[in-house]
Design a protein around this motif. Structure first.
Motif, PDB file in Angstrom:
ATOM      1  N   LYS A   3       0.635-113.460 -29.272  1.00 19.64           N
ATOM      2  CA  LYS A   3       0.978-112.118 -28.822  1.00 19.64           C
ATOM      3  C   LYS A   3       1.535-111.323 -29.993  1.00 19.64           C
ATOM      4  O   LYS A   3       2.403-111.787 -30.724  1.00 19.64           O
ATOM      5  CB  LYS A   3       2.020-112.203 -27.702  1.00 19.64           C
ATOM      6  CG  LYS A   3       2.341-110.865 -27.048  1.00 19.64           C
ATOM      7  CD  LYS A   3       3.450-111.004 -26.026  1.00 19.64           C
ATOM      8  CE  LYS A   3       3.034-111.901 -24.888  1.00 19.64           C
ATOM      9  NZ  LYS A   3       4.093-111.986 -23.844  1.00 19.64           N
ATOM     10  N   VAL A  27       4.080-116.019 -30.699  1.00 26.06           N
ATOM     11  CA  VAL A  27       4.475-114.621 -30.885  1.00 26.06           C
ATOM     12  C   VAL A  27       4.404-114.258 -32.359  1.00 26.06           C
ATOM     13  O   VAL A  27       4.837-115.016 -33.226  1.00 26.06           O
ATOM     14  CB  VAL A  27       5.905-114.371 -30.348  1.00 26.06           C
ATOM     15  CG1 VAL A  27       6.384-112.982 -30.739  1.00 26.06           C
ATOM     16  CG2 VAL A  27       5.932-114.526 -28.833  1.00 26.06           C
ATOM     17  N   ASP A  57      -4.057-103.857 -28.755  1.00 24.46           N
ATOM     18  CA  ASP A  57      -3.715-105.280 -28.619  1.00 24.46           C
ATOM     19  C   ASP A  57      -2.295-105.579 -29.101  1.00 24.46           C
ATOM     20  O   ASP A  57      -2.027-106.626 -29.701  1.00 24.46           O
ATOM     21  CB  ASP A  57      -4.713-106.160 -29.399  1.00 24.46           C
ATOM     22  CG  ASP A  57      -6.141-105.997 -28.882  1.00 24.46           C
ATOM     23  OD1 ASP A  57      -6.286-105.792 -27.671  1.00 24.46           O
ATOM     24  OD2 ASP A  57      -7.079-106.060 -29.692  1.00 24.46           O
ATOM     25  N   GLU A  59       2.011-105.313 -28.035  1.00 25.65           N
ATOM     26  CA  GLU A  59       3.040-105.110 -27.016  1.00 25.65           C
ATOM     27  C   GLU A  59       4.258-104.449 -27.667  1.00 25.65           C
ATOM     28  O   GLU A  59       4.685-104.852 -28.748  1.00 25.65           O
ATOM     29  CB  GLU A  59       3.448-106.444 -26.402  1.00 25.65           C
ATOM     30  CG  GLU A  59       4.426-106.322 -25.242  1.00 25.65           C
ATOM     31  CD  GLU A  59       4.666-107.662 -24.561  1.00 25.65           C
ATOM     32  OE1 GLU A  59       5.728-108.270 -24.832  1.00 25.65           O
ATOM     33  OE2 GLU A  59       3.795-108.105 -23.784  1.00 25.65           O
ATOM     34  N   GLN A  86       1.749-102.542 -21.621  1.00 27.04           N
ATOM     35  CA  GLN A  86       2.004-102.872 -23.036  1.00 27.04           C
ATOM     36  C   GLN A  86       3.451-102.608 -23.440  1.00 27.04           C
ATOM     37  O   GLN A  86       3.830-102.936 -24.565  1.00 27.04           O
ATOM     38  CB  GLN A  86       1.091-102.032 -23.945  1.00 27.04           C
ATOM     39  CG  GLN A  86      -0.379-102.367 -23.873  1.00 27.04           C
ATOM     40  CD  GLN A  86      -1.198-101.453 -24.769  1.00 27.04           C
ATOM     41  OE1 GLN A  86      -1.573-100.363 -24.378  1.00 27.04           O
ATOM     42  NE2 GLN A  86      -1.461-101.910 -25.983  1.00 27.04           N
TER      43      GLN A  86
END
Length: 441
Positions: A3, A27, A57, A59, A86
């Motif tokens: 992520k 992450v 893409d 967050e 997001q």
């Protein structure tokens, strides 16, 4: 799949969150978003700090305590193009439980370079944990600290020694160099729209340097020393001013950066460019008013050619205009002490403390009121910086325990809601000064 996360804004919680998240295998923290132009493209722990932009893409993790700040950041991210799914709010309780585990990973040297106030604090020989607790004081409120209670964060007396002391730390201190300006903006927050041409003058060089030296004696730290006008590049001797400020041996001990604010209508002389290029803590802030800033390309080219640091504050486009704040009201009825206290709490967020010709003012508009005798009662409007008790008087003047001076009755105010409105065009020009009633005091 890992992520990709960007932390917003750059503050102590975002710093803690970075180190907590870096321990997670799935992450990747790509960096920080922050609206502060001075932080733009700086780095902490190898991660860049960017002005907000859209990135797919990704967050967005909002690291802010105040609900109003969270909502404002959510709205800004949505305007840029991020979808609701997001945008995530930092879990403060979980972070609080994990702070101690990442405390030793916090990079004080990076923070010191990014936040001048923190460089000042880092010079004190205190334990790391105690200093980091101190640094958690809200950034927007650190301009005045008194004794051992800093914005509600209790600091052990040993931090400053057993004896109680008074510390004055200013986020911004404006040194006025001239009233003259190449523009006449209808809603100038410095009040230059009220000056007649004959009333616009340069502050004498010797007076400026004397006042600067005196302020370094009175305060403990100035995050940003700002040269303001009018238009500073109208001064023929601006190079002497810059050299006089930057060659003072107390500069590094007490000043974070020297910011020169320009409307990009003038390209400075070679001597001024040479002076700015000599000092690493000099930054030029270019206010981009689009067609009004008609020399911006030539100015940027000159700054880059000389290797001078600069930031561009873009005031064109949705949400980037001006706000109709800090104007002199035509009504001259004086507010009660209680009303002034309420205005201090709810309608005055300005932190642009100013010095002009031996006087210290809470804000730029008070300077204008004084210069033009625009109010019937000038009592308490400023502090004589050469008074024997000037430091104590300035401390009381800045304290939120004290009411605003009576002159603030005639200011339209500057609440956080009004400041964020950005609902009028930037740099709207007028042909003649706005007429004010003048008083003899």
């Amino acid at each position: 799949m890992q992520k990709d996360i960007i932390l917003v804004p750059f503050n102590m919680d975002a710093i803690y969150a970075l180190h907590v998240l870096e321990n997670e295998r799935d992450v990747v923290v790509s960096g920080f978003f922050d609206n502060n132009e001075v932080l733009a493209h700086k780095r902490y722990a190898g991660k860049s700090i960017y002005p907000p932009f859209y990135r797919n893409d990704t967050e967005i993790l909002i690291c802010a305590h105040q609900l109003s700040t969270r909502e404002a950041l959510k709205a800004q991210m949505a305007d840029i193009g991020y979808l609701p799914e997001q945008i995530v709010i930092l879990d403060s309780e979980t972070l609080a439980q994990k702070k101690s585990s990442v405390l030793e990973q916090v990079r004080l040297a990076d923070i010191a370079r990014l936040k001048p106030l923190m460089a000042f604090l880092a010079s004190h020989e205190v334990r790391k944990k105690r200093m980091l607790k101190f640094l958690q004081a809200p950034d927007e409120n650190h301009f005045f600290h008194t004794f051992d209670d800093i914005q509600g964060v209790k600091i052990p007396k040993s931090f400053f020694g057993a004896e109680k002391k008074q510390h004055i730390i200013l986020r911004v201190l404006t040194l006025y160099v001239t009233d003259k300006c190449s523009l006449r903006c209808k809603y100038c927050a410095a009040g230059k729209q009220y000056y007649e041409p004959r009333e616009m003058k340069d502050v004498p060089l010797a007076t400026m340097m004397k006042d600067y030296r005196r302020m370094l004696e009175l305060v403990d730290w100035i995050d940003t020393l700002e040269l303001l006008g009018g238009e500073p590049f109208l001064r023929r001797d601006l190079d002497e001013i810059i050299n006089g400020i930057c060659q003072n041996p107390m500069l590094r001990a007490k000043v974070g950066q020297l910011l020169i604010v320009t409307n990009a209508t003038i390209v400075p002389r070679e001597a001024v460019l040479h002076a700015m290029a000599q000092y690493e803590n000099v930054i030029v802030q270019i206010s981009n008013y689009c067609s009004a800033s008609n020399q911006i390309n030539r100015l940027v080219e000159a700054l880059e050619r000389w290797g001078i640091r600069y930031v561009v504050a873009d005031f064109q486009g949705p949400g980037r205009g001006w706000t109709k704040i800090m104007q002199i009201e035509q009504d001259r009825s004086e507010l009660s002490t209680q009303a002034l206290r309420s205005k201090r709490e709810h309608g005055c967020i300005t932190q642009c403390n100013s010095v002009k010709e031996g006087k210290f003012y809470l804000c730029d508009l008070l300077v204008t009121m004084h210069d033009l005798h625009a109010v019937p009662n000038e009592q308490g409007m400023s502090i004589d910086i050469y008074d024997a008790n000037a430091k104590e008087k300035i401390a009381r003047y800045l304290s939120y325990d004290e009411p605003l001076p009576p002159a603030c009755s005639w200011c339209s105010g500057c609440s956080s809601e009004a400041w964020n409105a950005k609902n009028i065009p930037a740099a709207e020009q007028i042909g003649y000064p706005i007429v004010l009633r003048r008083y003899t005091n």
